[in-house]
Structure formats: structure tokens, C-alpha cells
Scaffold this motif. Structure first.
Motif, PDB file in Angstrom:
ATOM      1  N   THR A 128       2.210  38.154   7.140  1.00  0.00           N
ATOM      2  CA  THR A 128       3.086  38.198   5.970  1.00  0.00           C
ATOM      3  C   THR A 128       3.223  39.639   5.487  1.00  0.00           C
ATOM      4  O   THR A 128       2.385  40.495   5.773  1.00  0.00           O
ATOM      5  CB  THR A 128       2.504  37.351   4.824  1.00  0.00           C
ATOM      6  OG1 THR A 128       1.234  37.871   4.449  1.00  0.00           O
ATOM      7  CG2 THR A 128       2.400  35.888   5.228  1.00  0.00           C
ATOM      8  N   GLU A 173       4.187  42.074   2.010  1.00  0.00           N
ATOM      9  CA  GLU A 173       4.300  42.122   0.559  1.00  0.00           C
ATOM     10  C   GLU A 173       4.826  43.513   0.177  1.00  0.00           C
ATOM     11  O   GLU A 173       4.093  44.501   0.199  1.00  0.00           O
ATOM     12  CB  GLU A 173       2.925  41.888  -0.056  1.00  0.00           C
ATOM     13  CG  GLU A 173       2.912  41.794  -1.545  1.00  0.00           C
ATOM     14  CD  GLU A 173       1.516  41.511  -2.062  1.00  0.00           C
ATOM     15  OE1 GLU A 173       0.974  42.375  -2.773  1.00  0.00           O
ATOM     16  OE2 GLU A 173       0.968  40.434  -1.732  1.00  0.00           O
ATOM     17  N   PHE A 198       7.734  39.031  -1.420  1.00  0.00           N
ATOM     18  CA  PHE A 198       6.834  38.453  -0.428  1.00  0.00           C
ATOM     19  C   PHE A 198       7.659  37.830   0.694  1.00  0.00           C
ATOM     20  O   PHE A 198       8.572  37.041   0.440  1.00  0.00           O
ATOM     21  CB  PHE A 198       5.948  37.395  -1.086  1.00  0.00           C
ATOM     22  CG  PHE A 198       4.947  36.785  -0.149  1.00  0.00           C
ATOM     23  CD1 PHE A 198       3.793  37.475   0.190  1.00  0.00           C
ATOM     24  CD2 PHE A 198       5.162  35.534   0.396  1.00  0.00           C
ATOM     25  CE1 PHE A 198       2.869  36.924   1.073  1.00  0.00           C
ATOM     26  CE2 PHE A 198       4.248  34.975   1.275  1.00  0.00           C
ATOM     27  CZ  PHE A 198       3.096  35.675   1.606  1.00  0.00           C
TER      28      PHE A 198
END
Length: 161
Positions: free
Chosen positions: A135, A137, A150
Motif C-alpha cells: 500500500t 500513503e 491512501f
């Protein structure tokens, strides 16, 4: 069995309800290809990013980033106020640094930065192949707040801290 007249009335009613729902936004799908977050009179929009990296290459994060400045003051964001944190599936973090010029949006103007040359971040060093899924951010500091976008590999969401 219903007669033809009843069928036509029901069909017409269904069309009216469908049209009314479309006009009012009922049933509208949420756009997950971009997210918008506001801080005061300034709105930040981040589009779905293009990411790459791994296999001893830098991890990169490229996106279209928009600043809609509805305030009476110029918005200036320094490169050091923009970072991205990549977390792989094992929880290992890599920090990506902003590699472009400062972002500026004049009062009551919109500034759009493309992800090819104007808005991209990358790690300083290459990373191992196992660190290429995870992921992202994106964190942008502005007016004593942090705008956070995000990206989980499918959708982008935004918030303010």
C-alpha cells in the motif's frame, strides 16, 4: 396474468422512478479513481497513481495531483513537505521522496500537476523484488495539517490529520 394497459402503466412508472433516481443521484457509484480532501478553502485531489518498482529498482509513485485554491492567498508546498510511505505485505516500510519542483496555486486558481514530470516520488535506493506489492500513503503538509491519500492497489481514499 396482467392486461396490456396495466403492463404499460407499470412500465411507465418504472421509467419515471428510474429517471428520478438518476436525476437525484440515487444509486450513484462512488468514484474510487480519485479522492479529494479540503483544508480550509483549499481542495487537494489525487488521482489513481501509477506505481512501479522492485527487483533492485526504485519504487515510484506517479499521479495527477490538483490544488483548487479558493482562498485569497497563494498556496506553496515545498518538496520536503511531500512524502509517500510504501508498506509491503510483510509490513516493511520504504519512504519515497518528492522529486519535482515546489507546488504552487495562485489565489482563486486551479493548479494541475501531471504524474509524468510534475508529480512523482521515488525511493533513494533500489529495493528487493519481494517489496513490490503493498500500500501507498501519500502525505502532504499544508497549513499545520497533513493531507493523506491512501492507495491500496485498487482505490484511493483521502483524509486530513
Amino acid at each position: 396474468m396482467i392486461d396490456r394497459r396495466t403492463f404499460l402503466k407499470l412500465s411507465a412508472g418504472a421509467l419515471v422512478l428510474t429517471a428520478a433516481g438518476a436525476l437525484t443521484g440515487c444509486g450513484q457509484m462512488e468514484d474510487t479513481t480519485l479522492a479529494t480532501v479540503s483544508v480550509g478553502d483549499v481542495a487537494f485531489t489525487c488521482a489513481l497513481p501509477f506505481t512501479s518498482g522492485g527487483v533492485n529498482k526504485q519504487i515510484t509513485y506517479r499521479t495527477e495531483f490538483t490544488i483548487l485554491n479558493n482562498s485569497s492567498e497563494t498556496v506553496n508546498i515545498a518538496p520536503e513537505d511531500i512524502i509517500c510511505i510504501f508498506r509491503d505485505t510483510d509490513g516493511t516500510e520504504q519512504t519515497l521522496k518528492f522529486k519535482c519542483k515546489p507546488l504552487t496555486a495562485e489565489p482563486h486558481q486551479k493548479a494541475v500537476y501531471n504524474g509524468v514530470l510534475q508529480f512523482y516520488l521515488e525511493t533513494e535506493n533500489g529495493v528487493e523484488e519481494k517489496y513490490n506489492t503493498g500500500t501507498y500513503e501519500l502525505r502532504v503538509k499544508y497549513a499545520q495539517k497533513t493531507v493523506v491519500f491512501f492507495y491500496n492497489g485498487k482505490t484511493v481514499t483521502g483524509s486530513v490529520e
